[in-house]
Design a protein around this motif. Structure first.
Motif, PDB file in Angstrom:
ATOM      1  N   THR A  12     -11.173  10.617 -27.715  1.00 44.27           N
ATOM      2  CA  THR A  12     -10.171   9.549 -27.740  1.00 44.27           C
ATOM      3  C   THR A  12     -10.054   8.932 -29.131  1.00 44.27           C
ATOM      4  O   THR A  12      -8.954   8.633 -29.610  1.00 44.27           O
ATOM      5  CB  THR A  12     -10.533   8.455 -26.715  1.00 44.27           C
ATOM      6  OG1 THR A  12     -10.526   9.018 -25.397  1.00 44.27           O
ATOM      7  CG2 THR A  12      -9.534   7.307 -26.761  1.00 44.27           C
ATOM      8  N   PHE A 154     -10.089   4.667 -22.360  1.00 46.07           N
ATOM      9  CA  PHE A 154      -9.040   5.124 -23.275  1.00 46.07           C
ATOM     10  C   PHE A 154      -8.252   3.942 -23.823  1.00 46.07           C
ATOM     11  O   PHE A 154      -7.999   3.849 -25.039  1.00 46.07           O
ATOM     12  CB  PHE A 154      -8.103   6.090 -22.538  1.00 46.07           C
ATOM     13  CG  PHE A 154      -7.023   6.674 -23.395  1.00 46.07           C
ATOM     14  CD1 PHE A 154      -7.208   7.875 -24.050  1.00 46.07           C
ATOM     15  CD2 PHE A 154      -5.799   6.022 -23.533  1.00 46.07           C
ATOM     16  CE1 PHE A 154      -6.206   8.417 -24.839  1.00 46.07           C
ATOM     17  CE2 PHE A 154      -4.786   6.553 -24.320  1.00 46.07           C
ATOM     18  CZ  PHE A 154      -4.993   7.759 -24.977  1.00 46.07           C
ATOM     19  N   SER A 158      -8.420   2.692 -27.701  1.00 49.57           N
ATOM     20  CA  SER A 158      -7.148   2.772 -28.419  1.00 49.57           C
ATOM     21  C   SER A 158      -6.693   1.399 -28.893  1.00 49.57           C
ATOM     22  O   SER A 158      -6.116   1.265 -29.977  1.00 49.57           O
ATOM     23  CB  SER A 158      -6.074   3.394 -27.517  1.00 49.57           C
ATOM     24  OG  SER A 158      -6.409   4.711 -27.155  1.00 49.57           O
TER      25      SER A 158
END
Length: 203
Positions: A12, A154, A158
């Motif tokens: 990721t 995730f 992010s």
């Protein structure tokens, strides 16, 4: 479980750092209108991932429960899709533009725009379909919970990386403008990341 999550977080991070439409858009907003505009855009983009995670969690879980063969087929298709993305990047222009124009909007408008950009982009769901199944640690367990755990991780990772890009946009954009080769470097970073994750999913 721990090994799968560590591998997922590493993949990721590579994806979040590799240049793509979302982080380039965040960068453009930050350069044009300040870091808060970039952060508002980031929050919207990340929030939209909840919808895609839900679609993948409930859609794929029912399929995976039916057959290990189907599960492997999904991973294989996912890996092939990532290779296709790598090929698409290879065939694309290597230029990264930060001067396409980013009109000034309120933070609320930018947040909403980020959410809609993410939700209405079917490629995001397809990417989640390709990416997430390779990191399930127990296909025979509750895959809905596992997909949500991966989705939340995730989004959190992010958020921090895109937020960092927004905050550091000034210095990053300066470097991008100075170097003529940076577009080529960023292009090959994407290609390597996509192919590397495709291989990892298969093995």
């Amino acid at each position: 479980m721990i090994e799968s999550i560590i591998a997922f977080m590493g993949a990721t991070a590579l994806l979040a750092f590799s240049p793509g439409p979302d982080n380039i858009y965040v960068l453009t907003q930050s350069v044009a209108n300040g870091r808060n505009s970039g952060l508002a855009t980031t929050a919207g983009l990340i929030s939209g991932c909840i919808v895609h995670t839900t679609l993948v969690a409930f859609g794929l879980s029912a399929i995976i429960a039916t057959s290990p063969t189907v599960f492997f087929a999904i991973k294989l298709l996912g890996a092939l899709y990532l290779v296709y993305l790598a090929y698409s990047v290879f065939k694309s222009d290597a230029k990264v533009s930060l001067t396409d124009g980013a009109p000034k909007k309120s933070y609320t408008a930018l947040f909403k725009q980020g959410v809609m950009m993410n939700i209405l982009n079917p490629k995001v769901t397809i990417f989640f379909l390709a990416f997430f199944p390779g990191f399930l640690w127990d296909p025979d367990g509750n895959t809905v919970i596992q997909f949500y755990i991966l989705g939340i991780l995730f989004m959190i990772e992010s958020l921090f990386i895109f937020g960092g890009i927004a905050v550091l946009a000034g210095s990053i954009s300066g470097y991008l403008r100075k170097s003529e080769k940076v577009g080529v470097v960023l292009k090959w970073v994407q290609i390597i990341v996509f192919i590397g994750i495709a291989v990892f999913i298969l093995i």
